[in-house]
Design an enzyme around this catalytic site. Sequence first.
Site, short mmCIF file in Angstrom:
data_model
loop_
_atom_site.label_atom_id
_atom_site.label_comp_id
_atom_site.label_asym_id
_atom_site.label_seq_id
_atom_site.Cartn_x
_atom_site.Cartn_y
_atom_site.Cartn_z
N GLU A 35 32.61 58.58 -51.85
CA GLU A 35 33.00 57.88 -53.07
C GLU A 35 34.36 58.33 -53.58
OE1 GLU A 35 29.67 57.56 -55.71
OE2 GLU A 35 28.86 56.07 -54.34
N CYS B 67 21.82 56.65 -44.25
CA CYS B 67 22.36 56.45 -45.60
C CYS B 67 23.49 55.45 -45.46
CB CYS B 67 22.89 57.77 -46.15
SG CYS B 67 23.81 57.59 -47.69
N ASP C 98 22.45 47.76 -53.60
CA ASP C 98 22.52 49.18 -53.26
C ASP C 98 22.75 49.93 -54.57
OD1 ASP C 98 22.83 51.61 -51.79
OD2 ASP C 98 25.00 51.42 -51.94
N SER C 99 22.60 51.25 -54.51
CA SER C 99 22.91 52.06 -55.68
C SER C 99 24.39 51.98 -56.03
CB SER C 99 22.51 53.51 -55.40
OG SER C 99 23.18 53.93 -54.23
N HIS D 139 26.18 55.05 -46.96
CA HIS D 139 27.56 55.55 -47.06
C HIS D 139 28.07 56.10 -45.72
CE1 HIS D 139 26.92 55.42 -51.35
NE2 HIS D 139 28.10 55.93 -51.60
N CYS E 253 20.02 50.05 -49.09
CA CYS E 253 20.08 51.44 -49.54
C CYS E 253 18.89 52.12 -48.88
CB CYS E 253 19.96 51.48 -51.06
SG CYS E 253 19.75 53.11 -51.76
#
Length: 261
Positions: A148, A180, A6-7, A182, A69
């Site tokens: 984050e 997404c 993932d990023s 996240h 991702c």
Amino acid sequence: MIGIFDSGIGGLTVAREVMRALPDCPVCYLGDTARTPYGNKSPETVTRYAIQDTEFLLAQGAMVVVVACNTASAAAYHALRQTFDIPLFEVITPVVETVLSLPKIQRIGVIGTRATVASGIYERMIRERDPQKSVFSKACPLLVPLVEEGWMNKPETRMIVKKYLHSLKVRQVDALILGCTHYPLLKDVVQQKIGKRVRVIDSSQAVANSLVRFLEDRPELHDKLRSSDPSCLYVTDVTEQFAKIAQSILQRNVSLTHVEL
Ligand code: DGL
């Protein structure tokens, strides 16, 4: 081992479900934290990064790679398929199939990064399979930095989620795809703001299930995966914040190995 990239941090929500579903298979995770976010970069750049991420995982011994991702799945999956001759999984198809298998879902909302929403991939995939469905998308670029920062339960985050979801609420969606990696970390807030009636769906479990089904048909590969090196966690930039969130997602101590791509 199963390679997952993932990023950055979000793909750990997918890794967590893969580890739960296949506890005997070691996972090698790569978070490209030095170059995150992918979600506001061009498809060409995301594709270049995704190819490098996959090359790295293969060099570590990955036999299967999961693109955990949404942005990379939308921009780069096709190029990855053309470049690498290994089983590759992305996070979009399984969630689309899950939503289409649910009864009484006619109007579908999708939230994701700017790049994922601009790609139109969810609309395309859903309409290809069922042209009768209505799909409404909304880019939510502020949600990734909020996660984050660990601001999952702050009043400011609830306010921003409410604002982003307003247009989807007005359109009375029956299901909402968290497009997404996240966003599963904001699932409770999203559910609260979109309303109890709406099915909120994330890809992590659907991806893990598709991997399980794939390996059920390939016992030899499953055996090889079981006997590979132990799990590992690589990042392209080591930060305390990553370690903290990774620990809370995986519910255990993590040790990060730095790698330059
Ligand atoms: N992992 C990305 C996704 O699922 C979100 C973070 C980023 O923009 O890099 O789209």
